[in-house]
Design a protein around this motif. Structure first.
Motif, short mmCIF file in Angstrom:
data_model
loop_
_atom_site.label_atom_id
_atom_site.label_comp_id
_atom_site.label_asym_id
_atom_site.label_seq_id
_atom_site.Cartn_x
_atom_site.Cartn_y
_atom_site.Cartn_z
N LYS A 119 0.81 -1.21 0.00
CA LYS A 119 0.00 0.00 0.00
C LYS A 119 0.85 1.27 0.00
CE LYS A 119 -3.80 -2.40 0.25
NZ LYS A 119 -4.68 -2.52 -0.93
N ARG A 120 2.16 1.10 0.24
CA ARG A 120 3.08 2.25 0.23
C ARG A 120 4.15 2.00 -0.84
NH1 ARG A 120 1.65 1.90 5.72
NH2 ARG A 120 3.16 0.23 6.11
N ILE A 140 3.11 6.88 -11.10
CA ILE A 140 2.26 7.76 -10.28
C ILE A 140 0.81 7.66 -10.74
CG2 ILE A 140 1.74 10.18 -9.78
CD1 ILE A 140 4.78 10.70 -9.90
N LYS A 141 0.58 7.66 -12.05
CA LYS A 141 -0.78 7.57 -12.59
C LYS A 141 -1.41 6.24 -12.25
CE LYS A 141 -3.37 8.04 -16.91
NZ LYS A 141 -3.26 8.32 -18.39
N ALA A 144 -2.26 6.20 -8.59
CA ALA A 144 -3.36 7.13 -8.30
C ALA A 144 -4.70 6.48 -8.60
CB ALA A 144 -3.18 8.41 -9.10
N SER A 147 -5.76 4.92 -5.68
CA SER A 147 -5.76 5.86 -4.53
C SER A 147 -4.56 5.63 -3.62
CB SER A 147 -7.07 5.73 -3.73
OG SER A 147 -8.17 6.04 -4.53
N LEU A 148 -3.40 5.35 -4.23
CA LEU A 148 -2.18 5.10 -3.48
C LEU A 148 -1.14 6.15 -3.82
CD1 LEU A 148 -1.96 1.23 -4.00
CD2 LEU A 148 -2.63 2.42 -1.90
N PRO A 149 -0.43 6.67 -2.82
CA PRO A 149 0.62 7.67 -3.07
C PRO A 149 1.93 7.02 -3.48
CG PRO A 149 0.44 7.26 -0.74
CD PRO A 149 -0.61 6.39 -1.39
N CYS A 150 2.87 7.85 -3.95
CA CYS A 150 4.19 7.37 -4.35
C CYS A 150 5.23 8.41 -3.96
CB CYS A 150 4.23 7.10 -5.85
SG CYS A 150 5.79 6.38 -6.43
N GLU A 151 6.15 8.03 -3.08
CA GLU A 151 7.26 8.91 -2.71
C GLU A 151 8.31 8.89 -3.82
OE1 GLU A 151 7.17 10.75 -0.03
OE2 GLU A 151 5.29 9.86 0.70
#
Length: 389
Positions: A119-120, A140-141, A144, A147-151
């Motif tokens: 999830k991360r 990233i797309k 998204a 609904s998951l972020p990306c550092e």
């Protein structure tokens, strides 16, 4: 002096022989010349950053296959007015380009990590590199949509060259320590994947238990040198070389150049120890995933999984769907279809044999499910994905 027009074409291969990518592409070119091309090959030992060979300015051959990281070399090749195909990761204006499909690369990469319950996510790239930026943006797309972020972390250039490796490695270690485990880290290519693994060791981060790491290129030597061995997305290098040679042949025969780059889908993910983990808190679901992966292509059914776990089908499906947003049956079929894709692309097996190897009792049912899930029949998929010849 141009050679006599006896139908044989003289082709210059300006492709690096120093790296796995270039050598894999050359294997595809060799297969084309053996089966389809009446070519005389002119080549030499090359690196990706080498300049054009001096003899090329006086050469009067028929075509060029070019792979380079240098814009000046690309521009010089354009000025020769000889039919040419570019096999770089950048997009070459006014020169036909054939490359690996970055979006498909990221689809394989993301699916591999999502299927392990992460999830991360994080991405480590090279600042200013067009191919790295494309992969970053596609990831990233894709995340998204879940609904998951990306550092993000990028090695930064300084005065036209990348900063000293120890200093960059220190920055990477500090950044890795800010991430919350368990985290899945995508490296823009395998060399960066090795740097990430080294930085994880220096940061005291266990791989794959706290951080799963995946690269791109599937350079077997580099991936196996890594500790732990690096999971990576494998390009279809032989097909890239074969299709580039076929395109060059068409151009030498007077065909118009394609308006858009031709993109080749990767072969898939080669799984190694760096991602051999499940980031799933629900122990029942984690065990179910392991059972399904081992036995999906043996014809296992939902009730078989539930029986091994000593739970009801309803309970299993409810808890599985909560994590993966799909049922156990859908997961089994997904893995079976993935196996069908692999066998259709890599073998000439009959549909009956493929059905058996993928866990289907009847090839007719396999064909129905395959078309429903992919939009194409097995025959259509095989023709679309396998190289001609």
């Amino acid at each position: 002096m141009r050679h006599p027009d006896d139908g044989r074409r003289e082709v210059a291969l300006l492709i690096e022989t120093s790296k796995t990518f270039g050598r894999g592409v050359l294997e595809g070119v060799a297969r084309y010349t053996r089966t389809c091309g009446n070519w005389t090959i002119l080549t030499d030992e090359r690196g990706l950053d080498d300049s054009l060979p001096p003899w090329l300015k006086r050469w009067q051959g028929h075509g060029i296959l070019l792979r380079t990281s240098r814009p000046d070399v690309l521009n010089a090749a354009r000025r020769l007015k000889t039919p040419a195909v570019f096999l770089g990761e950048t997009l070459a204006d006014a020169m036909p380009t054939l490359k690996s499909d970055d979006q498909a690369i990221i689809d394989h990469l993301a699916s591999h990590l999502l299927d392990r319950g992460f999830k991360r996510f994080a991405y480590v790239g090279l600042e200013g590199k067009e191919w790295s930026n494309r992969r970053r943006d596609f990831l990233i797309k894709r995340l998204a949509a879940e609904s998951l972020p990306c550092e993000l972390f990028e090695f930064k250039p300084r005065q036209g060259r990348y900063d000293t490796l120890p200093r960059q490695q220190d920055r990477l270690v500090r950044w890795l320590r800010t991430l919350t485990p368990p985290v899945a880290i995508a490296a823009c290519y395998d060399v960066m994947g090795l740097r990430v693994l080294n930085a994880c060791r220096l940061a005291g981060i266990a791989v794959p238990e706290q951080a799963a790491v995946i690269g791109v290129d599937d350079d077997v030597l580099l991936c196996e040198l890594a500790n732990p061995p690096l999971t990576s997305v494998a390009h279809d290098l032989e097909r890239i070389g074969f299709e580039a040679a076929a395109l060059l042949q068409n151009l030498m025969n007077g065909a118009k150049q394609p308006r858009r780059p031709i993109q080749i889908v990767p072969r898939g993910v080669t799984t190694r120890q760096s991602t051999d983990v499940l980031a799933i808190d629900d122990e029942l679901v984690a065990q179910a995933v392991q059972i399904i992966r081992r036995q999906a292509c043996e014809g296992i059914q939902v009730q078989d999984v539930a029986r091994q776990l000593r739970c009801s089908r309803v309970t299993l499906n409810r808890r599985f769907s909560t994590i993966f947003s799909r049922t156990v049956k859908q997961e089994i079929l997904r893995l079976q279809i993935d196996r069908c894709r692999q066998l259709l692309q890599e073998t000439d097996f009959t549909l009956q044999r493929i059905a058996g190897l993928a866990g289907f009792r009847h090839p007719e049912y396999m064909s129905v499910v395959f078309r429903r899930e992919t939009g194409r029949t097995p025959g259509q998929y095989r023709r679309a994905t396998k190289s001609n010849g």
